[in-house]
Design a protein around this motif. Sequence first.
Motif, PDB file in Angstrom:
ATOM      1  N   SER A 127      15.901 -54.022 -33.699  1.00  0.00           N
ATOM      2  CA  SER A 127      14.978 -53.732 -34.795  1.00  0.00           C
ATOM      3  C   SER A 127      15.714 -53.436 -36.093  1.00  0.00           C
ATOM      4  O   SER A 127      15.166 -53.591 -37.171  1.00  0.00           O
ATOM      5  N   ALA A 128      16.955 -52.980 -36.000  1.00  0.00           N
ATOM      6  CA  ALA A 128      17.728 -52.688 -37.213  1.00  0.00           C
ATOM      7  C   ALA A 128      18.094 -53.990 -37.907  1.00  0.00           C
ATOM      8  O   ALA A 128      18.318 -55.023 -37.268  1.00  0.00           O
ATOM      9  N   ALA A 129      18.168 -53.944 -39.203  1.00  0.00           N
ATOM     10  CA  ALA A 129      18.535 -55.144 -39.974  1.00  0.00           C
ATOM     11  C   ALA A 129      19.981 -55.505 -39.664  1.00  0.00           C
ATOM     12  O   ALA A 129      20.832 -54.641 -39.461  1.00  0.00           O
ATOM     13  N   THR A 130      20.258 -56.799 -39.657  1.00  0.00           N
ATOM     14  CA  THR A 130      21.601 -57.281 -39.393  1.00  0.00           C
ATOM     15  C   THR A 130      22.517 -56.898 -40.548  1.00  0.00           C
ATOM     16  O   THR A 130      22.186 -57.111 -41.698  1.00  0.00           O
ATOM     17  N   HIS A 131      23.637 -56.304 -40.222  1.00  0.00           N
ATOM     18  CA  HIS A 131      24.593 -55.889 -41.246  1.00  0.00           C
ATOM     19  C   HIS A 131      25.377 -57.105 -41.720  1.00  0.00           C
ATOM     20  O   HIS A 131      25.955 -57.835 -40.912  1.00  0.00           O
ATOM     21  N   LEU A 132      25.384 -57.320 -43.016  1.00  0.00           N
ATOM     22  CA  LEU A 132      26.153 -58.418 -43.586  1.00  0.00           C
ATOM     23  C   LEU A 132      27.519 -57.904 -44.017  1.00  0.00           C
ATOM     24  O   LEU A 132      27.639 -56.800 -44.543  1.00  0.00           O
ATOM     25  N   GLU A 160      23.490 -56.320 -19.955  1.00  0.00           N
ATOM     26  CA  GLU A 160      22.533 -55.454 -20.638  1.00  0.00           C
ATOM     27  C   GLU A 160      21.487 -56.287 -21.377  1.00  0.00           C
ATOM     28  O   GLU A 160      20.305 -55.954 -21.368  1.00  0.00           O
ATOM     29  N   GLN A 161      21.924 -57.378 -22.018  1.00  0.00           N
ATOM     30  CA  GLN A 161      20.988 -58.250 -22.736  1.00  0.00           C
ATOM     31  C   GLN A 161      19.987 -58.880 -21.762  1.00  0.00           C
ATOM     32  O   GLN A 161      18.793 -58.979 -22.059  1.00  0.00           O
ATOM     33  N   GLN A 162      20.464 -59.275 -20.578  1.00  0.00           N
ATOM     34  CA  GLN A 162      19.571 -59.849 -19.574  1.00  0.00           C
ATOM     35  C   GLN A 162      18.552 -58.797 -19.110  1.00  0.00           C
ATOM     36  O   GLN A 162      17.368 -59.109 -18.964  1.00  0.00           O
ATOM     37  N   LEU A 163      19.000 -57.567 -18.884  1.00  0.00           N
ATOM     38  CA  LEU A 163      18.082 -56.492 -18.501  1.00  0.00           C
ATOM     39  C   LEU A 163      17.036 -56.266 -19.590  1.00  0.00           C
ATOM     40  O   LEU A 163      15.851 -56.095 -19.305  1.00  0.00           O
ATOM     41  N   PHE A 164      17.475 -56.276 -20.840  1.00  0.00           N
ATOM     42  CA  PHE A 164      16.561 -56.086 -21.965  1.00  0.00           C
ATOM     43  C   PHE A 164      15.494 -57.188 -21.984  1.00  0.00           C
ATOM     44  O   PHE A 164      14.304 -56.903 -22.136  1.00  0.00           O
ATOM     45  N   GLU A 165      15.908 -58.435 -21.808  1.00  0.00           N
ATOM     46  CA  GLU A 165      14.958 -59.551 -21.804  1.00  0.00           C
ATOM     47  C   GLU A 165      13.979 -59.432 -20.625  1.00  0.00           C
ATOM     48  O   GLU A 165      12.793 -59.719 -20.776  1.00  0.00           O
ATOM     49  N   GLN A 166      14.470 -59.011 -19.474  1.00  0.00           N
ATOM     50  CA  GLN A 166      13.589 -58.831 -18.320  1.00  0.00           C
ATOM     51  C   GLN A 166      12.565 -57.730 -18.593  1.00  0.00           C
ATOM     52  O   GLN A 166      11.398 -57.877 -18.228  1.00  0.00           O
ATOM     53  N   ARG A 202      18.148 -53.147  -8.525  1.00  0.00           N
ATOM     54  CA  ARG A 202      18.720 -52.040  -7.742  1.00  0.00           C
ATOM     55  C   ARG A 202      19.574 -51.116  -8.611  1.00  0.00           C
ATOM     56  O   ARG A 202      20.702 -50.769  -8.272  1.00  0.00           O
ATOM     57  N   LEU A 203      18.997 -50.766  -9.762  1.00  0.00           N
ATOM     58  CA  LEU A 203      19.647 -49.853 -10.692  1.00  0.00           C
ATOM     59  C   LEU A 203      18.747 -48.646 -10.900  1.00  0.00           C
ATOM     60  O   LEU A 203      17.546 -48.723 -10.692  1.00  0.00           O
ATOM     61  N   GLY A 204      19.314 -47.558 -11.353  1.00  0.00           N
ATOM     62  CA  GLY A 204      18.531 -46.369 -11.634  1.00  0.00           C
ATOM     63  C   GLY A 204      17.584 -46.587 -12.811  1.00  0.00           C
ATOM     64  O   GLY A 204      17.910 -47.285 -13.773  1.00  0.00           O
ATOM     65  N   TYR A 205      16.419 -45.961 -12.726  1.00  0.00           N
ATOM     66  CA  TYR A 205      15.408 -46.109 -13.774  1.00  0.00           C
ATOM     67  C   TYR A 205      15.956 -45.643 -15.125  1.00  0.00           C
ATOM     68  O   TYR A 205      15.786 -46.309 -16.137  1.00  0.00           O
ATOM     69  N   LYS A 206      16.618 -44.487 -15.149  1.00  0.00           N
ATOM     70  CA  LYS A 206      17.148 -43.932 -16.399  1.00  0.00           C
ATOM     71  C   LYS A 206      18.200 -44.845 -17.026  1.00  0.00           C
ATOM     72  O   LYS A 206      18.298 -44.954 -18.239  1.00  0.00           O
ATOM     73  N   MET A 207      18.990 -45.508 -16.186  1.00  0.00           N
ATOM     74  CA  MET A 207      20.007 -46.420 -16.702  1.00  0.00           C
ATOM     75  C   MET A 207      19.345 -47.610 -17.409  1.00  0.00           C
ATOM     76  O   MET A 207      19.711 -47.954 -18.530  1.00  0.00           O
ATOM     77  N   VAL A 208      18.364 -48.226 -16.748  1.00  0.00           N
ATOM     78  CA  VAL A 208      17.669 -49.377 -17.335  1.00  0.00           C
ATOM     79  C   VAL A 208      16.909 -48.944 -18.582  1.00  0.00           C
ATOM     80  O   VAL A 208      16.921 -49.643 -19.606  1.00  0.00           O
ATOM     81  N   GLU A 209      16.264 -47.786 -18.526  1.00  0.00           N
ATOM     82  CA  GLU A 209      15.516 -47.280 -19.676  1.00  0.00           C
ATOM     83  C   GLU A 209      16.448 -47.058 -20.869  1.00  0.00           C
ATOM     84  O   GLU A 209      16.137 -47.442 -22.007  1.00  0.00           O
ATOM     85  N   GLY A 210      17.608 -46.466 -20.636  1.00  0.00           N
ATOM     86  CA  GLY A 210      18.570 -46.216 -21.707  1.00  0.00           C
ATOM     87  C   GLY A 210      19.056 -47.502 -22.346  1.00  0.00           C
ATOM     88  O   GLY A 210      19.156 -47.611 -23.574  1.00  0.00           O
ATOM     89  N   ILE A 211      19.364 -48.494 -21.497  1.00  0.00           N
ATOM     90  CA  ILE A 211      19.813 -49.795 -22.006  1.00  0.00           C
ATOM     91  C   ILE A 211      18.704 -50.440 -22.826  1.00  0.00           C
ATOM     92  O   ILE A 211      18.939 -50.948 -23.927  1.00  0.00           O
ATOM     93  N   TYR A 212      17.469 -50.392 -22.321  1.00  0.00           N
ATOM     94  CA  TYR A 212      16.355 -51.033 -23.025  1.00  0.00           C
ATOM     95  C   TYR A 212      16.147 -50.419 -24.407  1.00  0.00           C
ATOM     96  O   TYR A 212      16.060 -51.126 -25.408  1.00  0.00           O
ATOM     97  N   TYR A 213      16.077 -49.114 -24.491  1.00  0.00           N
ATOM     98  CA  TYR A 213      15.800 -48.473 -25.777  1.00  0.00           C
ATOM     99  C   TYR A 213      16.972 -48.601 -26.752  1.00  0.00           C
ATOM    100  O   TYR A 213      16.774 -48.726 -27.960  1.00  0.00           O
ATOM    101  N   ARG A 214      18.184 -48.580 -26.243  1.00  0.00           N
ATOM    102  CA  ARG A 214      19.345 -48.759 -27.126  1.00  0.00           C
ATOM    103  C   ARG A 214      19.345 -50.164 -27.734  1.00  0.00           C
ATOM    104  O   ARG A 214      19.544 -50.344 -28.934  1.00  0.00           O
ATOM    105  N   LEU A 215      19.086 -51.182 -26.899  1.00  0.00           N
ATOM    106  CA  LEU A 215      19.062 -52.551 -27.411  1.00  0.00           C
ATOM    107  C   LEU A 215      17.843 -52.811 -28.287  1.00  0.00           C
ATOM    108  O   LEU A 215      17.926 -53.561 -29.261  1.00  0.00           O
TER     109      LEU A 215
END
Length: 191
Positions: free
Chosen positions: A131-136, A93-99, A113-126
């Motif tokens: 963007s969220a602050a790191t929880h300490l 998922e991290q590799q997809l996000f970076e791509q 060779r993945l569905g558009y909605k799957m890649v889109e969901g992974i991208y927006y979730r990551l």
Amino acid sequence: EFRVTGVEYDDRLDHVIVFCQHVWDVAQCPDCQQLSTHVHQYHRRVVHDLAWVGHACYLEFAARRFSCEYCRRPFTENLEALSPHGRCTRRYEQQLFEQCRDTTIQAVSRHERLGYKMVEGIYYRLAERHSAATHLIRRLGLDEIALKKGHDDFVLILSDLERSQIVAVLPERTKEALEAYLDTWSAEQRA
């Protein structure tokens, strides 16, 4: 979390299947936070992983549902390598996000060779997670458990007491192993 038990190449589908087995025989109940060793149910699970030698790669393992001995509820084991109900490993998922950051979601979808909605969901979730602050961690819990009762095979469990989440499972319960792990944290996290 896994040890490899076998590798198979499917030339018809042009992908590699890596057969895995769980390393730990325990899981933490999400309700009462107690550790359980009683497996209630198994089912076959296949997840997409990073490409291996230029071929699509999948991990196949037995997903486990445990029965908690304390609160008497069944629960599905949470794995650090996978998002809950995810069909890909976190590293894939991290590799997809970076791509997707370098090109479009549609281009990544076609290339992988993945569905558009799957890649889109992974991208927006990551993207939301980044963007969220790191929880300490303000309260760190330490506990040791034996992987098998009656054996001297102990591991060290580190948990965030405020969020009731396991942070890490260290293979040794020594001071040196704990210090080495904490050295990987930033100065801000250690403070």
